[in-house]
Design a protein around this motif. Structure first.
Motif, PDB file in Angstrom:
ATOM      1  N   GLU A 127       3.812   4.069   1.090  1.00 44.08           N
ATOM      2  CA  GLU A 127       4.622   4.630   2.163  1.00 44.08           C
ATOM      3  C   GLU A 127       3.520   4.800   3.484  1.00 44.08           C
ATOM      4  N   SER A 128       3.992   4.400   4.615  1.00 40.23           N
ATOM      5  CA  SER A 128       2.939   4.770   5.586  1.00 40.23           C
ATOM      6  C   SER A 128       3.841   4.658   6.756  1.00 40.23           C
ATOM      7  N   GLY A 129       3.116   4.926   8.038  1.00 40.25           N
ATOM      8  CA  GLY A 129       3.942   4.794   9.337  1.00 40.25           C
ATOM      9  C   GLY A 129       3.820   6.299   9.941  1.00 40.25           C
ATOM     10  N   GLU A 130       4.359   6.181  11.237  1.00 35.93           N
ATOM     11  CA  GLU A 130       4.142   7.127  11.895  1.00 35.93           C
ATOM     12  C   GLU A 130       5.537   7.944  12.477  1.00 35.93           C
TER      13      GLU A 130
ATOM     14  N   GLU B  39       0.949  -1.267  -0.015  1.00 38.11           N
ATOM     15  CA  GLU B  39       0.160   0.149   0.068  1.00 38.11           C
ATOM     16  C   GLU B  39       0.899   1.453   0.038  1.00 38.11           C
TER      17      GLU B  39
END
Lengths: 363, 70
Positions: B66-69, B64
């Protein structure tokens, strides 16, 4: 695929029958039948599956932002004007996207977080979280890459090369991760968070140089967050959209100082000036959820208090050697490092009005 | 005579069992189990056997991006 190593059965958790935690039908040898009512991640219901042995931790962890995601909920509520928790459709959308990033016990101690595609750390054996597979798997795009020096042109954080510093636990303790049981709705309100001052304090530290004396130890002058002088440029993000698009804007490296109007005094972050990082919120971030606009978008800054993880002794601020090196050029006569209106898009001017520096450059 | 038939039948059954067992284990190597038969369940039967799991596992979902915190 869920491949369990035999070594797991020699551990204390391995002595527990599989179905005691995972349910299913252990007598069925056909996949679908065996997986009937399976509990893939028991620690998502830690009060049922973990509390029997780990009651104190489970009780405290109930307040952890890693579990509650209250920071997300509160920011959305502030900008939207109401809580999405009472709206089943919005919660369904939230859980399908932002909600995937919560972590339960197992997602730090048994496997990679599911949001980072999962996978056992050590064949189902329980253990301490792994820097790359747990912490950085979620916190990799900014603080992880900063700390490890993975951003081109920038150095790794100086603490990385201290003894024990290669692990996040060098600063971030188990107590902090498990939470002390006090609920917060903003991560920087967490009093269990490490602070630079936990190690760097006292008269020796203040008197180490005139900059510390002026910018940290003088009660009549503004107090600076350590990162204001000691962090390098850091990554800022733009344009986050729900509905699968994710971050649609370009990220960029910038260093910005702003007024500390983030209400953090209670946690000892009583600095007058702090570093701020651009967050990717935009008025139509939640458009795919049916929220075309955020009526109270201006209630929260789009540049937020930040603690860049790329600390160096010598940075563009602290290196005062050379022709461009005087304090006045770098910090007291130039707006380059300060957040001003020229850094803002039209839609975010009001949201940041309490932190921008246009009206006052420090002399 | 009946005794010879009985002995021959018994021998045949034993040989067949050995052959069938060989046929089954040819595809899936038996897991060198630390469990007694009473402890082994369908869970351990499958989830200790990497080759079997690889065959029946669901494919991973698509990336999906780039993601993340932070």
């Amino acid at each position: 695929m869920v491949h369990v190593e035999e070594d797991f059965f020699a551990t204390s958790h391995g002595k527990i029958s599989c179905d005691a935690c995972h349910g299913g039908d252990k007598t069925a040898y056909e996949k679908d039948a065996a997986h009937q009512n399976i509990v893939a991640v028991p620690s998502d219901e830690d009060s049922i599956y973990c509390e029997g042995c780990h009651k104190e931790l489970v009780d405290k962890y109930a307040a952890s932002l890693h579990k509650t995601q209250e920071g997300y909920f509160q920011r959305i509520e502030n900008r939207l004007g109401y809580s999405i928790k009472d709206n089943a459709t919005l919660m369904q959308n939230y859980n399908a996207e932002c909600g995937k990033c919560h972590v339960s016990c197992g997602q730090c101690h048994v496997q990679r977080p599911i949001a980072a595609k999962g996978g056992f750390l050590d064949g189902h054996s329980f253990g301490k979280p792994d820097r790359d597979n747990n912490c950085v798997a979620c916190h990799g795009s900014r603080v992880g890459s900063e700390y490890l020096g993975q951003d081109e042109r920038y150095y790794a954080d100086a603490h990385r090369y201290k003894s024990g510093g290669s692990q996040c636990t060098f600063c971030h303790s188990g107590e902090e991760m498990h939470s002390s049981g006090t609920e917060f709705d903003y991560r920087y309100l967490d009093t269990d968070m490490p602070k630079c001052e936990d190690c760097h304090f006292g008269e020796d530290f203040i008197s180490a140089n005139s900059y510390h004396q002026l910018h940290v130890g003088n009660q009549y002058l503004p107090k600076l967050q350590c990162q204001v002088c000691h962090s390098q440029d850091y990554k800022n993000c733009n344009g986050c959209h729900t509905g699968g698009s994710g971050i649609t804007g370009e990220s960029y490296f910038k260093f910005k100082i702003a007024k500390n109007n983030f209400n953090l005094e209670a946690t000892g972050k009583d600095y007058d000036y702090v570093t701020v990082r651009h967050i990717p919120i935009v008025p139509d971030t939640y458009a795919s959820w049916g929220i075309a606009d955020l009526p109270y978008f201006d209630s929260e800054p789009t540049w937020k208090y930040t603690t860049p993880h790329n600390i160096q002794k010598w940075t563009a601020r602290t290196d005062t050697t050379g022709s461009e090196g005087s304090c006045s050029v770098k910090c007291h006569d130039s707006v380059e490092y300060y957040l001003t209106n020229s850094d803002l898009e039209a839609f975010e001017v009001n949201a940041n009005k309490d932190i921008i520096m246009d009206d006052k450059l420090p002399k | 005579m009946n005794g010879k038939i009985f002995k021959f039948s018994f021998l045949l059954i034993v040989i067949c069992m050995l052959i069938f067992q060989w046929g089954c284990t040819e595809k899936y190597e038996p897991v060198p189990s630390k469990f007694s038969a009473s402890e082994e369940t369908s869970c351990t039967h499958c989830h200790l056997n990497a080759a079997l799991l690889e065959e029946v596992a669901d494919p991973l979902p698509p990336d999906e991006g780039e993601s993340g915190e932070g």
